[in-house]
Design a protein around this motif. Sequence first.
Motif, short mmCIF file in Angstrom:
data_model
loop_
_atom_site.label_atom_id
_atom_site.label_comp_id
_atom_site.label_asym_id
_atom_site.label_seq_id
_atom_site.Cartn_x
_atom_site.Cartn_y
_atom_site.Cartn_z
N UNK A 117 25.12 74.64 25.27
CA UNK A 117 23.93 74.72 26.13
C UNK A 117 23.88 73.47 27.01
N UNK A 118 22.94 73.44 27.92
CA UNK A 118 22.90 72.36 28.90
C UNK A 118 22.61 71.01 28.26
N UNK A 119 21.72 70.99 27.27
CA UNK A 119 21.45 69.73 26.58
C UNK A 119 22.72 69.19 25.92
N UNK A 120 23.46 70.06 25.26
CA UNK A 120 24.70 69.62 24.63
C UNK A 120 25.73 69.19 25.66
N UNK A 121 25.74 69.82 26.83
CA UNK A 121 26.65 69.38 27.90
C UNK A 121 26.51 67.88 28.13
N UNK A 122 25.27 67.42 28.25
CA UNK A 122 25.05 66.00 28.54
C UNK A 122 25.18 65.12 27.31
N UNK A 123 24.69 65.58 26.19
CA UNK A 123 24.79 64.77 24.97
C UNK A 123 26.25 64.55 24.58
N UNK A 124 27.03 65.61 24.60
CA UNK A 124 28.43 65.49 24.20
C UNK A 124 29.25 64.74 25.25
N UNK A 125 28.94 64.93 26.52
CA UNK A 125 29.64 64.18 27.56
C UNK A 125 29.34 62.69 27.45
N UNK A 126 28.08 62.35 27.22
CA UNK A 126 27.70 60.94 27.06
C UNK A 126 28.47 60.30 25.92
N UNK A 127 28.53 60.98 24.79
CA UNK A 127 29.24 60.41 23.63
C UNK A 127 30.73 60.31 23.89
N UNK A 128 31.29 61.32 24.53
CA UNK A 128 32.73 61.32 24.82
C UNK A 128 33.09 60.15 25.74
N UNK A 129 32.28 59.92 26.76
CA UNK A 129 32.56 58.83 27.68
C UNK A 129 32.36 57.47 27.01
N UNK A 130 31.40 57.38 26.12
CA UNK A 130 31.23 56.14 25.37
C UNK A 130 32.46 55.86 24.50
N UNK A 131 32.95 56.89 23.85
CA UNK A 131 34.13 56.73 23.01
C UNK A 131 35.34 56.31 23.82
N UNK A 132 35.42 56.77 25.05
CA UNK A 132 36.53 56.42 25.93
C UNK A 132 36.35 55.07 26.60
#
Length: 221
Positions: free
Chosen positions: A103-118
């Motif tokens: 869903x749209x909320x997960x789009x941003x939550x998961x993208x934020x975490x992925x970019x932090x990890x990178x």
Amino acid sequence: MPAPAIPDDLRDDVETLWNFHRIDDPLAPVDVAIGLGSHDPSVAVYAAELFAKDLFPVVVFTGANAPTTVEQFPRGEAVHYREIAMEAGVPDSAIVVEPNATNTAENFERTRELLRERGTPVTRALILSRPYQQRRAYTTAMKLWPEVDFLCSAIQQPLTDYVESIGDPKRVIDMLVGDTQRLTVYADAGYAIPQEIPGDVEAAYDRLITAGYDSRLIPTS
């Protein structure tokens, strides 16, 4: 046989919702583009167009599947978007795939975490979505990731051309109606920042529901 079209008696109301949901910020360089998965491949095509203009060094495609996309993108929305973008000239090294959001909320939550990890710092980001998903995406992003300056854009097509490219006017109208409802429902639930809904938009929304374009409404009781 001519392509299906929006019924003439509904066109003004559909245009009202279409124009309200579009934001189309002036484009400027950003740290990252975020392509939201959906049934619409133009998101990936447009991302490639903007990447070629050096507006961002990396694009994240985010999305698993919804019931409306699993047949079209059986390996997941983000996975297929990556392939479309690469075919349009974006190098694999400039693409990050987030394949799990539903869903749209997960789009941003998961993208934020992925970019932090990178270790990718983000102060300004460009949201790329279906044309009529821009406002809902923006309100969600600002609630969940308020420290980032978000811009929104989508493929630059008038409504008639967009509907022809999708090939299903009812689907587009149903989605417009559903996204209008979600602006209020999700803000009330704390998932998005509030948006004022103008009177002409409310009236158009109500008339389209009365006309039977209600398949994307979510239960509220």
